[in-house]
Design an enzyme around this catalytic site. Structure first.
Site: not given
Ligand code: HDE
Length: 717
Positions: A83, A156
């Site tokens: 992201h 999402n």
């Molecule tokens: Fe994320 N995800 N994610 N994700 N995610 C990040 O956090 C992570 C997942 C989502 O505009 C990170 O600040 C793991 C699902 C958005 O700043 C990080 C897993 C969904 C955003 C991270 C997921 C998301 C992130 C990277 C699997 C939809 C951007 C930067 C378990 C429900 C937020 C940050 C923004 C961002 C980890 C899966 C949505 C690395 C470990 C499912 C919208 O922490």
């Protein structure tokens, strides 16, 4: 006539020690503030390093230069691992009605109350500088600054995910992002590593159907849905818990572009999405979504065909209807991109009293990840003190010091318990107001395993596919063909087809046919039998849910000198009445002289304003102007692309010559003649359908392909 006076470069010998480059540089005085160092010392010369003589070496003594360059060298923070590319805006959430029977969350306590909010929309895979129209899942993250703390819904634009367990997230993202040896492709899943991984991970199949649909090429964030994805809990004051799934429903309805358009948009305007949001907010056409809740109890969860803790499954709206409980309105652009959009720290752990987690293994893993990632990105434990991350309600705790701490507890006491009375003792816990975890009973062996029902990988993928219109199904087929067409390994292509055979045999055959696969592979063996009795869910289709009107959309009118001024005025008025916009595209950016002699400003020069920038187009040249246009490649492409992308096209009488040159048969119901001013309103009414899909070739019949030998290593689905 002499041209305009341009600024002189800094060459004036007599003054060059001060570096004042003639008239370009403004010195302080009047209302202009004095430039200072970080320490507040006024700066006399911002043009030259301190040096020994005009041609001599620089001096270490130049603290101002050192400070300026040091700071510049440290301007970047690590971009988000996923992201990275995103765009945010401020606004508010307005509660429709109290929900106190379901939740004690303060944000839902009072009808009409407005809670400040910040939302960030993003692509997942690309680097910060990638293009907006990459085929990619979109992040939809909302921070709600409630009176009882910040609540982040980090979702999402797709209600399911590729994997079920957070332990696979690094593998998924490694496989999906650029390949590690070559560093490409950028912002694209169309490569071997991604398809290798997902073809060996059958639980991805449902999400793949969404990823290959038009959901991943939205027209703009304000035209897409958002989803919390996981099942959460709402808990009321009595401690009663209700399961919930969060939905964001766009007020202007859903809309996507077509793939060929996305490809061209990435070149014509890589910032198409962020520009759209910026322009809409500046124009007062505030992006808006309603928050919808799917509420259900334990009995429903136990009777549902799938496990509600499985993030690769959704609950059809037809089964559990959505209750709309408030609206999110984005009405203010950021003041500074870095301070707000880049430094905003969303965390799934940020919930408030009245909201709670479930055991969804993806959510549980996310709750570890987000805190960690903020520490890395924002450099220390005090990122919550940044204005964009700080709560807007009163807060008090004993956490102190650390990098960049500027908000430390006052007074002598920085520990708890303490024996100081009253305010001197500092904040105290509150069993009444404080966050209480829902006391769900948990028991079982320690093990690494997934629940039985998680193993159904294809049933909902199939349900999604059969819920799409024929046009949308065609787009899914073409997206699979494009992506797999970029895959070098034939084995990987076959493995994907083997999974698709469980979803829809005709789709699998059509993709195989388009890839030139002579023999279909054997179907991947499903770990659980595919349910073929799931009914189509119309809510899953974009095209089955058209927007209420053409509001918020944009028409591009191709005009020349002599264009009919009355017609342009009528078109603008009709679009205004609809809440839509008109932009003029002219041979040059200087604009045109219209038929009534008035000079009209152009919004785009034709070379920089292709039709992909618009939702519909009007071709309105004068009889003389069309001759000029017909000789321009850009004008021919303008019409040909609009036609190929199934857009509604209005045209005046003179436009025919351009249609002929562009090879466009101006003869279907999506091509509308506008001669009199009254025709303008009728054209805008046609545009409400957004696209004239009949133009797209009907889904070709799947090629007949006979079953062949099993591909190597098809995993059990
Ligand atoms: Fe994320 N995800 N994610 N994700 N995610 C990040 O956090 C992570 C997942 C989502 O505009 C990170 O600040 C793991 C699902 C958005 O700043 C990080 C897993 C969904 C955003 C991270 C997921 C998301 C992130 C990277 C699997 C939809 C951007 C930067 C378990 C429900 C937020 C940050 C923004 C961002 C980890 C899966 C949505 C690395 C470990 C499912 C919208 O922490």
């Amino acid at each position: 006539m002499p041209g305009p006076r341009l600024p002189k470069p800094c060459q004036d010998k007599a003054r060059s020690h001060r570096g004042v480059g003639g008239e370009v540089h403004q010195t302080s005085g009047g209302d202009v503030p004095v430039l200072t160092t970080q320490q507040g010392t006024p700066v006399a010369d911002d043009q030259n390093i301190l040096r020994v003589g005009a041609r001599g070496p620089a001096l270490l003594e130049d603290g101002y230069f050192r400070e300026k360059i040091f700071h510049f060298d440290h301007e970047r923070i690590p971009e988000r691992v996923v992201h990275a590319r995103g765009f945010g805006a401020h606004g508010f959430f307005e509660t429709y009605e109290p929900l106190t029977d379901i939740t004690r969350a303060d944000i839902f306590a009072r009808k009409g109350e407005r809670t400040p909010a910040f939302a960030r929309f993003s692509t997942v895979l690309g680097n910060k500088g990638s293009a907006d129209l990459a085929r990619d899942v979109r992040g939809f993250a909302v921070k709600l600054y409630t009176q009882e703390g910040n609540w982040d819904i980090v979702g999402n634009n797709i209600p399911v995910f590729f994997i079920q367990d957070a332990i696979k997230f690094p593998d998924l993202i490694h496989a999906a992002k650029d390949e590690p040896d070559r560093g490409f492709p950028q912002a694209a899943t169309a490569h071997d590593n991604f398809w290798d991984f997902v073809s060996l991970t059958p639980e991805s199949t449902h999400m793949l159907m969404w990823a290959m649909s038009d959901r991943t090429i939205p027209r703009a964030p304000r035209f897409m849905e958002g989803f919390g994805v996981h099942t959460f809990r709402l808990v009321n004051a009595e401690g009663h818990s209700t399961f919930v799934k969060f939905h964001w429903k766009p007020k202007r309805g859903m809309q996507s572009v077509v793939w060929n358009e996305a490809v061209k948009l990435n070149g014509a305007d890589p910032d198409f999405h962020r520009r759209d949001m910026w322009a809409a907010i500046q124009a007062g056409d505030y992006p808006e979504w309603e928050l919808g809740l799917q509420l259900f109890d334990k009995a429903f969860a136990e009777s549902f065909d799938f496990d509600v803790l499985d993030a690769t499954k959704l609950i059809p709206e037809e089964l559990v209807p959505i209750r709309r409980v408030g609206r999110l309105v984005l009405d203010r652009v950021v003041d500074n991109f870095f301070a707000e959009t880049e430094q905003v720290a969303f965390m799934t752990q940020n919930i408030v009293p009245g909201v709670d987690f479930t055991n969804d293994p993806l959510l549980q893993g996310r709750n570890f990840s987000y805190l960690d990632t903020q520490l890395k990105r924002l450099g220390g434990p005090n990122f919550a003190q940044l204005p964009i991350n700080a709560p807007k309600c009163p807060f008090a705790h004993f956490q102190q010091d650390g990098h960049m701490a500027f908000r430390n507890p006052k007074g002598r006491v920085n520990y708890e318990p303490n024996s100081r009375g009253g305010a001197a003792g500092g904040p105290r816990e509150s069993p009444q107001r404080g966050f209480v975890t829902h006391p769900s009973e948990e028991a079982g062996e320690k093990l690494r395993a997934r629940p039985e029902l998680f193993a159904d990988h294809y049933s909902q993928a199939r349900q999604f596919y059969i819920s799409q219109t024929k046009v949308e199904q065609g787009h899914i087929r073409d997206a699979f063909t494009f992506e797999l067409g970029k895959v070098e390994s034939a084995d990987i292509r076959l493995r994907v087809i083997a999974h698709l055979l469980n979803v829809d045999a005709a789709l699998a055959a059509a993709v195989a046919g388009k890839l030139g696969i002579a023999k279909l592979p054997v179907m991947a063996e499903p770990a659980r039998a595919v349910r073929t009795n799931l009914l189509p869910s119309p809510a899953l289709s974009i095209l089955s849910n058209p927007p209420p009107d053409f509001g918020g959309r944009k028409v591009g009118a191709l005009v020349t000198d002599g264009s009919d001024a009355a017609l342009l005025k009528a078109l603008r008025a009709a679009l205004d009445a609809e809440g839509a916009m008109l932009e003029l595209v002219a041979p040059t950016i200087a604009g045109i002289v219209a038929s009534d002699g008035s000079r009209i400003r152009a919004d785009h020069a034709l070379v920089a304003g292709p039709s992909v920038l618009f939702d519909a187009v009007a071709i309105l040249p004068s009889a003389e102007g069309v001759v000029l246009l017909a000789a321009m490649t850009e004008a021919r492409d303008f019409v040909a692309d609009a036609f190929a992308h199934c857009k509604f096209i209005a045209h005046g009488e003179a436009a025919r010559a351009l249609f002929e040159k562009a090879g466009v048969p101006a003869a279907d119901d999506g091509v509308v003649a506008v001669r009199a001013t009254a025709d303008a309103a009728a054209f805008v009414a046609r545009c409400r359908a957004l696209r004239f899909w009949d133009r797209e070739a009907a889904l070709p019949l799947p090629a007949k392909i006979s079953p062949g030998p099993a591909p190597p290593r098809v995993p059990r689905g």
